[in-house]
Design a protein around this motif. Sequence first.
Motif, PDB file in Angstrom:
ATOM      1  N   GLY A 165      11.433 -12.241  -9.803  1.00 35.22           N
ATOM      2  CA  GLY A 165      12.382 -11.547 -10.664  1.00 35.22           C
ATOM      3  C   GLY A 165      12.021 -10.087 -10.775  1.00 35.22           C
ATOM      4  N   GLY A 185       4.602  -7.080 -10.819  1.00 30.89           N
ATOM      5  CA  GLY A 185       4.269  -6.562  -9.490  1.00 30.89           C
ATOM      6  C   GLY A 185       3.206  -7.409  -8.824  1.00 30.89           C
ATOM      7  N   ALA A 236       2.014  -3.236 -12.481  1.00 31.33           N
ATOM      8  CA  ALA A 236       1.319  -2.924 -11.216  1.00 31.33           C
ATOM      9  C   ALA A 236       2.363  -2.880 -10.106  1.00 31.33           C
ATOM     10  N   ARG A 262      -5.710  -3.370   6.343  1.00 30.39           N
ATOM     11  CA  ARG A 262      -6.173  -2.217   5.568  1.00 30.39           C
ATOM     12  C   ARG A 262      -7.698  -2.128   5.734  1.00 30.39           C
TER      13      ARG A 262
HETATM   14  C1  LIG Z   1      -0.219   3.913   5.670  1.00 30.21           C
HETATM   15  C2  LIG Z   1      -1.138   3.459   4.584  1.00 30.21           C
HETATM   16  C3  LIG Z   1      -2.456   3.154   4.890  1.00 30.21           C
HETATM   17  C4  LIG Z   1      -3.318   2.723   3.912  1.00 30.21           C
HETATM   18  N1  LIG Z   1      -4.588   2.402   4.258  1.00 30.21           N
HETATM   19  C5  LIG Z   1      -5.422   1.866   3.346  1.00 30.21           C
HETATM   20  C6  LIG Z   1      -6.710   1.415   3.743  1.00 30.21           C
HETATM   21  O1  LIG Z   1      -7.058   1.479   4.926  1.00 30.21           O
HETATM   22  N2  LIG Z   1      -7.507   0.848   2.806  1.00 30.21           N
HETATM   23  C7  LIG Z   1      -7.116   0.724   1.507  1.00 30.21           C
HETATM   24  O2  LIG Z   1      -7.898   0.222   0.708  1.00 30.21           O
HETATM   25  N3  LIG Z   1      -5.899   1.152   1.087  1.00 30.21           N
HETATM   26  C8  LIG Z   1      -5.038   1.706   1.991  1.00 30.21           C
HETATM   27  N4  LIG Z   1      -3.784   2.121   1.610  1.00 30.21           N
HETATM   28  C9  LIG Z   1      -3.398   2.044   0.188  1.00 30.21           C
HETATM   29  C10 LIG Z   1      -3.035   0.635  -0.245  1.00 30.21           C
HETATM   30  O3  LIG Z   1      -2.259  -0.020   0.741  1.00 30.21           O
HETATM   31  C11 LIG Z   1      -2.294   0.674  -1.586  1.00 30.21           C
HETATM   32  O4  LIG Z   1      -3.041   1.455  -2.511  1.00 30.21           O
HETATM   33  C12 LIG Z   1      -2.109  -0.726  -2.177  1.00 30.21           C
HETATM   34  O5  LIG Z   1      -1.618  -1.642  -1.214  1.00 30.21           O
HETATM   35  C13 LIG Z   1      -1.136  -0.636  -3.355  1.00 30.21           C
HETATM   36  O6  LIG Z   1      -0.996  -1.908  -3.931  1.00 30.21           O
HETATM   37  P1  LIG Z   1      -0.138  -2.100  -5.239  1.00 30.21           P
HETATM   38  O7  LIG Z   1      -0.340  -3.506  -5.649  1.00 30.21           O
HETATM   39  O8  LIG Z   1      -0.427  -1.026  -6.214  1.00 30.21           O
HETATM   40  O9  LIG Z   1       1.384  -1.809  -4.758  1.00 30.21           O
HETATM   41  P2  LIG Z   1       2.431  -2.731  -3.821  1.00 30.21           P
HETATM   42  O10 LIG Z   1       1.636  -3.408  -2.799  1.00 30.21           O
HETATM   43  O11 LIG Z   1       3.489  -1.834  -3.411  1.00 30.21           O
HETATM   44  O12 LIG Z   1       2.907  -3.788  -4.852  1.00 30.21           O
HETATM   45  C14 LIG Z   1       3.851  -3.491  -5.866  1.00 30.21           C
HETATM   46  C15 LIG Z   1       4.676  -4.745  -6.080  1.00 30.21           C
HETATM   47  O13 LIG Z   1       5.500  -4.577  -7.212  1.00 30.21           O
HETATM   48  C16 LIG Z   1       6.742  -5.209  -6.954  1.00 30.21           C
HETATM   49  N5  LIG Z   1       7.709  -4.598  -7.859  1.00 30.21           N
HETATM   50  C17 LIG Z   1       8.102  -3.311  -7.884  1.00 30.21           C
HETATM   51  N6  LIG Z   1       8.943  -3.099  -8.910  1.00 30.21           N
HETATM   52  C18 LIG Z   1       9.086  -4.291  -9.550  1.00 30.21           C
HETATM   53  C19 LIG Z   1       9.806  -4.705 -10.695  1.00 30.21           C
HETATM   54  N7  LIG Z   1      10.571  -3.833 -11.390  1.00 30.21           N
HETATM   55  N8  LIG Z   1       9.747  -5.997 -11.089  1.00 30.21           N
HETATM   56  C20 LIG Z   1       8.975  -6.895 -10.371  1.00 30.21           C
HETATM   57  N9  LIG Z   1       8.269  -6.552  -9.287  1.00 30.21           N
HETATM   58  C21 LIG Z   1       8.310  -5.254  -8.889  1.00 30.21           C
HETATM   59  C22 LIG Z   1       6.996  -4.915  -5.483  1.00 30.21           C
HETATM   60  O14 LIG Z   1       7.919  -5.827  -4.907  1.00 30.21           O
HETATM   61  C23 LIG Z   1       5.596  -5.049  -4.909  1.00 30.21           C
HETATM   62  O15 LIG Z   1       5.337  -6.358  -4.439  1.00 30.21           O
HETATM   63  C24 LIG Z   1      -2.888   2.591   2.571  1.00 30.21           C
HETATM   64  C25 LIG Z   1      -1.555   2.892   2.260  1.00 30.21           C
HETATM   65  C26 LIG Z   1      -0.689   3.316   3.250  1.00 30.21           C
HETATM   66  C27 LIG Z   1       0.724   3.614   2.890  1.00 30.21           C
END
Ligand SMILES: Cc1cc2nc3c(=O)[nH]c(=O)nc-3n(C[C@H](O)[C@H](O)[C@H](O)COP(=O)(O)OP(=O)(O)OC[C@H]3O[C@@H](n4cnc5c(N)ncnc54)[C@H](O)[C@@H]3O)c2cc1C
Length: 385
Positions: A170, A11, A196, A50
Amino acid sequence: MGGRPDLLVVGGGVWGTWTALQARRLGASVRLVEERTPGDPKTTSGDYSRIIRHAHGEDGLLVGWAQRSLAAWRELGERTGRQVFVESGVAWFVSGDGAWEAASEVQLRAAGVPCERLAPDEALRRWPALGTEGLKSVLYEPTAGFLRAGDGVRAAATVLRDEGGEIVRGRATPAADGTALDEHGAPIVAGATVWAAGPWLPALFPSLVGADCEAAIVPVRRDAIYFDAPGMGVGEVPTWIDEGLEVWGIPDDEGHGAKVGPEFDAGSFDPGAWPDEAHPSSVARARACAVRFPRLQRAPIRETRACQHERTKSGHYVLDRHPTNPQVWIAGGGSGHGYKQGPAVGELMARAALDRTPIVLPDRRFALARRDGGPSSPMGEMGAA
Ligand SMILES: Cc1cc2nc3c(=O)[nH]c(=O)nc-3n(C[C@H](O)[C@H](O)[C@H](O)COP(=O)(O)OP(=O)(O)OC[C@H]3O[C@@H](n4cnc5c(N)ncnc54)[C@H](O)[C@@H]3O)c2cc1C
Protein backbone atom coordinates in the motif's frame (compact mmCIF):
# COMPACT_ATOMS: atom_id res chain seq x y z
CA MET A 1 -5.02 -3.72 8.32
CA GLY A 2 -5.88 -4.78 11.83
CA GLY A 3 -4.44 -3.95 15.27
CA ARG A 4 -2.09 -1.23 16.39
CA PRO A 5 1.56 -2.20 15.90
CA ASP A 6 4.29 -0.85 18.18
CA LEU A 7 6.11 0.28 15.05
CA LEU A 8 4.94 1.19 11.57
CA VAL A 9 7.61 1.41 8.89
CA VAL A 10 6.79 3.05 5.56
CA GLY A 11 9.01 1.88 2.71
CA GLY A 12 10.35 -1.64 2.15
CA GLY A 13 13.75 -0.81 0.68
CA VAL A 14 16.87 -1.95 2.47
CA TRP A 15 16.54 0.57 5.31
CA GLY A 16 12.83 0.11 5.96
CA THR A 17 12.92 -3.68 5.78
CA TRP A 18 15.89 -3.91 8.15
CA THR A 19 14.32 -1.36 10.52
CA ALA A 20 11.20 -3.51 10.69
CA LEU A 21 13.22 -6.70 11.17
CA GLN A 22 15.44 -5.23 13.89
CA ALA A 23 12.38 -3.86 15.70
CA ARG A 24 10.74 -7.27 15.58
CA ARG A 25 13.90 -8.77 17.04
CA LEU A 26 13.62 -6.27 19.88
CA GLY A 27 10.20 -7.79 20.62
CA ALA A 28 8.03 -5.12 19.01
CA SER A 29 4.96 -5.79 16.90
CA VAL A 30 5.77 -4.40 13.46
CA ARG A 31 3.95 -3.47 10.25
CA LEU A 32 5.87 -2.63 7.08
CA VAL A 33 3.88 -0.75 4.41
CA GLU A 34 5.40 -0.92 0.94
CA GLU A 35 3.89 0.52 -2.22
CA ARG A 36 5.58 -2.04 -4.51
CA THR A 37 7.28 -5.13 -3.11
CA PRO A 38 10.43 -5.19 -0.96
CA GLY A 39 13.46 -5.18 -3.28
CA ASP A 40 11.47 -4.13 -6.38
CA PRO A 41 13.93 -3.52 -9.28
CA LYS A 42 12.72 0.08 -9.64
CA THR A 43 13.73 1.13 -6.17
CA THR A 44 17.19 2.19 -5.04
CA SER A 45 17.79 -1.09 -3.24
CA GLY A 46 16.56 -3.32 -6.06
CA ASP A 47 19.61 -3.49 -8.37
CA TYR A 48 21.56 -6.75 -8.70
CA SER A 49 24.45 -5.62 -6.53
CA ARG A 50 25.85 -3.01 -4.16
CA ILE A 51 29.38 -2.69 -2.79
CA ILE A 52 30.08 -3.41 0.85
CA ARG A 53 33.37 -1.91 1.99
CA HIS A 54 34.68 -0.72 5.32
CA ALA A 55 36.83 2.18 4.09
CA HIS A 56 35.24 5.58 4.68
CA GLY A 57 38.20 7.96 4.72
CA GLU A 58 38.64 9.49 8.17
CA ASP A 59 35.21 8.33 9.31
CA GLY A 60 35.66 5.66 11.96
CA LEU A 61 31.95 5.55 12.88
CA LEU A 62 30.87 4.16 9.52
CA VAL A 63 33.69 1.58 9.58
CA GLY A 64 32.08 0.15 12.70
CA TRP A 65 28.62 0.20 11.13
CA ALA A 66 29.97 -1.66 8.09
CA GLN A 67 31.55 -4.33 10.31
CA ARG A 68 28.30 -4.76 12.17
CA SER A 69 26.25 -4.83 8.99
CA LEU A 70 28.50 -7.33 7.23
CA ALA A 71 28.04 -9.80 10.08
CA ALA A 72 24.26 -9.39 9.79
CA TRP A 73 24.29 -9.87 6.00
CA ARG A 74 26.31 -13.07 6.40
CA GLU A 75 23.86 -14.31 9.01
CA LEU A 76 20.90 -13.46 6.75
CA GLY A 77 22.42 -15.52 3.91
CA GLU A 78 22.99 -18.51 6.21
CA ARG A 79 19.49 -18.22 7.59
CA THR A 80 17.74 -18.10 4.21
CA GLY A 81 20.05 -20.39 2.23
CA ARG A 82 20.51 -17.64 -0.37
CA GLN A 83 24.04 -16.21 -0.34
CA VAL A 84 23.58 -12.45 -0.11
CA PHE A 85 27.20 -11.39 0.50
CA VAL A 86 29.96 -12.32 -1.97
CA GLU A 87 33.48 -11.92 -0.58
CA SER A 88 35.11 -10.73 -3.80
CA GLY A 89 37.47 -8.34 -1.99
CA VAL A 90 37.37 -4.59 -2.61
CA ALA A 91 40.33 -2.89 -4.29
CA TRP A 92 40.79 0.87 -4.01
CA PHE A 93 42.83 1.78 -7.07
CA VAL A 94 44.81 4.89 -6.19
CA SER A 95 45.16 7.12 -9.23
CA GLY A 96 44.43 10.46 -7.56
CA ASP A 97 46.26 12.09 -4.65
CA GLY A 98 45.59 9.05 -2.43
CA ALA A 99 44.65 11.10 0.63
CA TRP A 100 41.27 9.42 1.03
CA GLU A 101 42.74 5.93 0.80
CA ALA A 102 45.56 6.84 3.23
CA ALA A 103 43.04 8.09 5.79
CA SER A 104 40.94 4.97 5.24
CA GLU A 105 43.92 2.71 5.82
CA VAL A 106 44.58 4.33 9.21
CA GLN A 107 40.95 3.76 10.23
CA LEU A 108 40.84 0.18 8.92
CA ARG A 109 43.98 -0.80 10.82
CA ALA A 110 42.66 0.87 13.99
CA ALA A 111 39.42 -1.10 13.70
CA GLY A 112 41.19 -4.39 12.95
CA VAL A 113 39.72 -4.65 9.44
CA PRO A 114 42.07 -6.73 7.24
CA CYS A 115 43.72 -4.59 4.56
CA GLU A 116 46.81 -4.67 2.35
CA ARG A 117 48.69 -2.03 0.39
CA LEU A 118 49.75 -3.39 -3.02
CA ALA A 119 52.19 -2.03 -5.60
CA PRO A 120 50.86 -1.95 -9.21
CA ASP A 121 53.03 -4.95 -10.22
CA GLU A 122 51.66 -7.07 -7.42
CA ALA A 123 48.09 -6.03 -8.27
CA LEU A 124 48.66 -7.02 -11.91
CA ARG A 125 49.94 -10.45 -10.82
CA ARG A 126 46.74 -11.00 -8.82
CA TRP A 127 44.33 -9.60 -11.41
CA PRO A 128 45.75 -10.02 -14.94
CA ALA A 129 42.81 -8.14 -16.51
CA LEU A 130 43.96 -4.96 -14.74
CA GLY A 131 45.39 -1.94 -16.60
CA THR A 132 48.06 -0.20 -14.50
CA GLU A 133 48.33 3.10 -16.40
CA GLY A 134 48.30 5.93 -13.88
CA LEU A 135 47.96 3.46 -10.99
CA LYS A 136 50.05 4.42 -7.95
CA SER A 137 49.07 1.72 -5.47
CA VAL A 138 46.09 -0.34 -4.30
CA LEU A 139 44.44 -0.40 -0.89
CA TYR A 140 42.86 -3.86 -0.75
CA GLU A 141 40.14 -5.05 1.65
CA PRO A 142 40.13 -8.86 1.22
CA THR A 143 37.13 -9.48 3.47
CA ALA A 144 34.83 -6.95 1.77
CA GLY A 145 32.93 -7.45 -1.50
CA PHE A 146 29.41 -6.96 -2.75
CA LEU A 147 25.84 -7.72 -1.74
CA ARG A 148 23.18 -9.18 -4.01
CA ALA A 149 21.04 -6.15 -3.41
CA GLY A 150 17.48 -6.94 -4.51
CA ASP A 151 17.91 -10.48 -3.16
CA GLY A 152 19.18 -9.09 0.15
CA VAL A 153 16.04 -7.02 0.69
CA ARG A 154 13.80 -9.92 -0.34
CA ALA A 155 15.65 -12.22 2.09
CA ALA A 156 15.25 -9.73 4.94
CA ALA A 157 11.52 -9.43 4.11
CA THR A 158 11.15 -13.22 4.16
CA VAL A 159 12.78 -13.43 7.58
CA LEU A 160 10.67 -10.53 8.83
CA ARG A 161 7.52 -12.45 7.88
CA ASP A 162 8.89 -15.70 9.36
CA GLU A 163 9.57 -13.91 12.64
CA GLY A 164 6.04 -12.52 12.88
CA GLY A 165 6.31 -9.13 11.19
CA GLU A 166 3.50 -7.95 8.94
CA ILE A 167 4.13 -6.70 5.40
CA VAL A 168 1.29 -4.83 3.73
CA ARG A 169 1.22 -3.57 0.17
CA GLY A 170 0.00 0.00 0.00
CA ARG A 171 0.93 3.63 -0.29
CA ALA A 172 1.07 5.77 2.83
CA THR A 173 1.13 9.56 3.00
CA PRO A 174 1.96 11.74 5.99
CA ALA A 175 -0.69 13.61 7.98
CA ALA A 176 0.21 17.12 9.19
CA ASP A 177 1.75 15.68 12.36
CA GLY A 178 3.90 13.20 10.39
CA THR A 179 1.86 10.10 11.26
CA ALA A 180 0.75 7.92 8.35
CA LEU A 181 -2.51 7.86 6.41
CA ASP A 182 -3.57 5.00 4.18
CA GLU A 183 -4.75 5.34 0.57
CA HIS A 184 -8.24 6.32 1.77
CA GLY A 185 -6.88 9.04 4.03
CA ALA A 186 -7.54 7.02 7.19
CA PRO A 187 -4.90 7.11 9.98
CA ILE A 188 -2.64 4.07 10.30
CA VAL A 189 -2.39 4.02 14.07
CA ALA A 190 0.93 2.82 15.52
CA GLY A 191 3.11 3.37 18.59
CA ALA A 192 5.78 4.99 16.43
CA THR A 193 6.34 5.51 12.71
CA VAL A 194 9.56 5.39 10.68
CA TRP A 195 9.48 6.81 7.15
CA ALA A 196 12.10 5.03 5.03
CA ALA A 197 10.83 5.94 1.58
CA GLY A 198 14.21 6.55 -0.10
CA PRO A 199 14.04 9.03 -3.00
CA TRP A 200 10.31 9.50 -2.47
CA LEU A 201 10.94 11.24 0.89
CA PRO A 202 11.36 14.80 -0.46
CA ALA A 203 7.92 14.63 -2.11
CA LEU A 204 6.39 13.28 1.10
CA PHE A 205 8.17 15.75 3.43
CA PRO A 206 9.06 18.83 1.34
CA SER A 207 9.45 21.04 4.41
CA LEU A 208 11.94 18.66 6.06
CA VAL A 209 14.00 17.17 3.22
CA GLY A 210 12.86 19.17 0.16
CA ALA A 211 15.32 20.98 -2.10
CA ASP A 212 15.56 24.12 0.08
CA CYS A 213 16.15 22.32 3.37
CA GLU A 214 19.44 21.90 5.19
CA ALA A 215 18.88 18.15 5.05
CA ALA A 216 17.65 18.19 1.43
CA ILE A 217 17.47 14.76 -0.22
CA VAL A 218 17.96 15.31 -3.93
CA PRO A 219 17.29 12.44 -6.34
CA VAL A 220 19.84 12.59 -9.16
CA ARG A 221 20.45 10.06 -11.88
CA ARG A 222 23.41 7.67 -11.61
CA ASP A 223 23.50 4.62 -13.85
CA ALA A 224 25.13 1.20 -14.04
CA ILE A 225 26.36 -0.60 -17.16
CA TYR A 226 26.81 -4.37 -17.31
CA PHE A 227 29.47 -5.58 -19.77
CA ASP A 228 29.87 -9.00 -21.34
CA ALA A 229 33.57 -9.24 -20.42
CA PRO A 230 35.13 -12.70 -20.08
CA GLY A 231 37.79 -12.85 -17.38
CA MET A 232 36.04 -10.29 -15.21
CA GLY A 233 34.01 -12.60 -13.00
CA VAL A 234 34.11 -13.23 -9.25
CA GLY A 235 37.59 -14.55 -8.38
CA GLU A 236 39.11 -13.02 -11.53
CA VAL A 237 38.76 -9.35 -10.62
CA PRO A 238 37.86 -7.73 -7.30
CA THR A 239 35.09 -5.29 -6.66
CA TRP A 240 36.89 -2.00 -7.29
CA ILE A 241 36.77 1.74 -6.87
CA ASP A 242 39.02 4.27 -8.60
CA GLU A 243 38.42 7.67 -7.05
CA GLY A 244 40.87 9.33 -9.48
CA LEU A 245 39.00 8.05 -12.52
CA GLU A 246 35.65 8.54 -10.73
CA VAL A 247 34.37 5.07 -11.47
CA TRP A 248 33.72 1.79 -9.65
CA GLY A 249 32.89 -1.77 -10.65
CA ILE A 250 31.67 -5.16 -9.48
CA PRO A 251 32.71 -8.51 -11.02
CA ASP A 252 30.32 -10.45 -13.24
CA ASP A 253 28.04 -12.36 -10.86
CA GLU A 254 25.52 -14.97 -11.90
CA GLY A 255 25.76 -13.93 -15.54
CA HIS A 256 24.61 -10.33 -15.12
CA GLY A 257 27.86 -8.97 -16.58
CA ALA A 258 30.82 -6.99 -15.22
CA LYS A 259 29.23 -3.92 -13.67
CA VAL A 260 30.66 -0.43 -14.09
CA GLY A 261 29.25 2.64 -12.38
CA PRO A 262 30.57 6.03 -13.45
CA GLU A 263 30.48 8.71 -10.76
CA PHE A 264 28.50 10.95 -13.08
CA ASP A 265 25.17 12.72 -12.61
CA ALA A 266 23.08 12.17 -15.74
CA GLY A 267 20.50 14.77 -14.72
CA SER A 268 17.72 14.87 -12.16
CA PHE A 269 15.53 11.87 -11.45
CA ASP A 270 11.82 11.42 -10.90
CA PRO A 271 11.53 8.17 -8.94
CA GLY A 272 7.94 7.86 -10.09
CA ALA A 273 9.01 7.66 -13.76
CA TRP A 274 11.97 5.33 -13.56
CA PRO A 275 13.60 4.93 -17.00
CA ASP A 276 14.46 1.44 -18.18
CA GLU A 277 17.97 2.15 -19.41
CA ALA A 278 21.07 4.13 -18.59
CA HIS A 279 21.68 7.56 -20.10
CA PRO A 280 24.05 7.44 -23.15
CA SER A 281 26.54 9.72 -21.35
CA SER A 282 26.81 7.18 -18.53
CA VAL A 283 27.62 4.46 -21.05
CA ALA A 284 30.35 6.62 -22.63
CA ARG A 285 31.85 7.33 -19.21
CA ALA A 286 31.83 3.65 -18.31
CA ARG A 287 33.73 2.86 -21.52
CA ALA A 288 36.27 5.54 -20.64
CA CYS A 289 37.32 3.53 -17.59
CA ALA A 290 38.92 1.03 -19.96
CA VAL A 291 42.28 2.38 -18.83
CA ARG A 292 41.73 0.36 -15.65
CA PHE A 293 40.29 -2.74 -17.35
CA PRO A 294 41.30 -2.53 -21.05
CA ARG A 295 38.97 -5.34 -22.14
CA LEU A 296 35.98 -3.11 -21.34
CA GLN A 297 36.85 -0.89 -24.29
CA ARG A 298 35.31 -3.30 -26.80
CA ALA A 299 33.19 -5.54 -24.58
CA PRO A 300 29.53 -5.78 -25.66
CA ILE A 301 27.00 -4.33 -23.27
CA ARG A 302 24.72 -6.93 -21.75
CA GLU A 303 22.39 -4.58 -19.88
CA THR A 304 22.18 -1.02 -18.66
CA ARG A 305 20.18 0.17 -15.69
CA ALA A 306 19.09 3.63 -14.68
CA CYS A 307 19.25 4.35 -10.99
CA GLN A 308 18.77 7.31 -8.75
CA HIS A 309 21.05 8.62 -6.07
CA GLU A 310 19.05 10.06 -3.21
CA ARG A 311 21.78 12.41 -2.14
CA THR A 312 22.17 14.93 0.64
CA LYS A 313 24.29 18.09 0.40
CA SER A 314 26.78 16.82 2.99
CA GLY A 315 26.72 13.19 1.85
CA HIS A 316 25.58 12.18 5.35
CA TYR A 317 22.43 10.12 5.85
CA VAL A 318 19.30 11.69 7.35
CA LEU A 319 18.32 9.74 10.49
CA ASP A 320 16.31 11.86 12.83
CA ARG A 321 13.15 12.45 14.78
CA HIS A 322 10.33 14.51 13.27
CA PRO A 323 10.71 18.09 14.62
CA THR A 324 7.20 18.28 16.10
CA ASN A 325 6.20 14.67 16.68
CA PRO A 326 8.54 12.59 18.87
CA GLN A 327 6.89 9.35 17.71
CA VAL A 328 7.80 9.90 14.07
CA TRP A 329 11.23 9.31 12.50
CA ILE A 330 12.80 9.86 9.08
CA ALA A 331 15.50 7.61 7.55
CA GLY A 332 16.85 8.39 4.10
CA GLY A 333 19.55 10.06 2.03
CA GLY A 334 21.74 6.98 1.53
CA SER A 335 23.92 9.14 -0.75
CA GLY A 336 25.43 6.30 -2.74
CA HIS A 337 26.76 4.37 0.26
CA GLY A 338 23.68 3.47 2.26
CA TYR A 339 22.73 -0.01 1.07
CA LYS A 340 25.39 -1.95 2.91
CA GLN A 341 24.50 -0.24 6.20
CA GLY A 342 20.92 -1.57 6.14
CA PRO A 343 21.30 -3.78 9.23
CA ALA A 344 23.13 -1.10 11.26
CA VAL A 345 20.80 1.73 10.23
CA GLY A 346 17.83 -0.54 10.86
CA GLU A 347 19.01 -1.32 14.37
CA LEU A 348 19.67 2.33 15.09
CA MET A 349 16.25 3.43 13.84
CA ALA A 350 14.42 0.59 15.58
CA ARG A 351 16.06 1.35 18.91
CA ALA A 352 15.46 5.08 18.54
CA ALA A 353 11.81 4.75 17.55
CA LEU A 354 11.14 2.19 20.29
CA ASP A 355 12.93 4.45 22.78
CA ARG A 356 15.66 2.00 23.70
CA THR A 357 18.71 4.15 23.03
CA PRO A 358 20.00 6.22 25.92
CA ILE A 359 23.44 7.09 24.50
CA VAL A 360 23.79 10.00 22.06
CA LEU A 361 26.00 10.30 19.00
CA PRO A 362 28.86 12.82 19.20
CA ASP A 363 27.64 15.08 16.40
CA ARG A 364 24.58 16.08 14.41
CA ARG A 365 25.64 14.86 11.02
CA PHE A 366 22.45 12.78 10.64
CA ALA A 367 20.09 15.49 11.92
CA LEU A 368 17.37 17.27 9.98
CA ALA A 369 18.73 20.67 11.04
CA ARG A 370 22.19 21.97 11.96
CA ARG A 371 23.70 18.87 10.46
CA ASP A 372 27.32 19.54 11.35
CA GLY A 373 28.52 20.48 14.81
CA GLY A 374 26.09 21.80 17.40
CA PRO A 375 24.53 19.83 20.23
CA SER A 376 24.33 16.07 20.18
CA SER A 377 21.83 14.28 18.01
CA PRO A 378 18.87 12.64 19.70
CA MET A 379 19.85 9.49 17.83
CA GLY A 380 21.10 6.68 20.03
CA GLU A 381 24.28 4.70 19.62
CA MET A 382 23.81 1.08 18.71
CA GLY A 383 23.95 -1.64 21.27
CA ALA A 384 23.34 0.78 24.10
CA ALA A 385 20.07 -0.58 25.39
C1 LIG B 1 23.89 3.83 -8.89
C2 LIG B 1 23.92 3.64 -7.41
C3 LIG B 1 24.96 2.92 -6.83
C4 LIG B 1 25.00 2.72 -5.48
N1 LIG B 1 26.01 1.98 -4.96
C5 LIG B 1 26.02 1.66 -3.65
C6 LIG B 1 27.01 0.78 -3.13
O1 LIG B 1 27.85 0.27 -3.89
N2 LIG B 1 26.97 0.47 -1.82
C7 LIG B 1 26.02 0.98 -0.99
O2 LIG B 1 26.05 0.67 0.20
N3 LIG B 1 25.06 1.83 -1.44
C8 LIG B 1 25.04 2.17 -2.76
N4 LIG B 1 24.07 3.00 -3.26
C9 LIG B 1 23.09 3.61 -2.33
C10 LIG B 1 22.00 2.63 -1.91
O3 LIG B 1 21.56 1.85 -3.01
C11 LIG B 1 20.83 3.40 -1.28
O4 LIG B 1 21.33 4.27 -0.28
C12 LIG B 1 19.82 2.45 -0.63
O5 LIG B 1 19.48 1.38 -1.49
C13 LIG B 1 18.56 3.25 -0.27
O6 LIG B 1 17.64 2.40 0.36
P1 LIG B 1 16.30 2.98 0.95
O7 LIG B 1 15.67 1.85 1.68
O8 LIG B 1 16.55 4.24 1.67
O9 LIG B 1 15.46 3.42 -0.36
P2 LIG B 1 14.67 2.49 -1.52
O10 LIG B 1 15.46 1.28 -1.74
O11 LIG B 1 14.41 3.38 -2.63
O12 LIG B 1 13.37 2.10 -0.76
C14 LIG B 1 12.30 3.01 -0.56
C15 LIG B 1 11.02 2.20 -0.60
O13 LIG B 1 9.94 3.01 -0.21
C16 LIG B 1 8.81 2.66 -1.00
N5 LIG B 1 7.91 3.80 -0.96
C17 LIG B 1 8.15 5.05 -1.42
N6 LIG B 1 7.12 5.86 -1.13
C18 LIG B 1 6.20 5.10 -0.47
C19 LIG B 1 4.94 5.38 0.12
N7 LIG B 1 4.41 6.62 0.05
N8 LIG B 1 4.26 4.39 0.72
C20 LIG B 1 4.80 3.12 0.78
N9 LIG B 1 5.99 2.80 0.25
C21 LIG B 1 6.69 3.80 -0.35
C22 LIG B 1 9.41 2.39 -2.37
O14 LIG B 1 8.56 1.58 -3.17
C23 LIG B 1 10.70 1.68 -2.00
O15 LIG B 1 10.55 0.28 -1.96
C24 LIG B 1 24.00 3.25 -4.63
C25 LIG B 1 22.95 3.98 -5.21
C26 LIG B 1 22.91 4.16 -6.57
C27 LIG B 1 21.77 4.93 -7.16
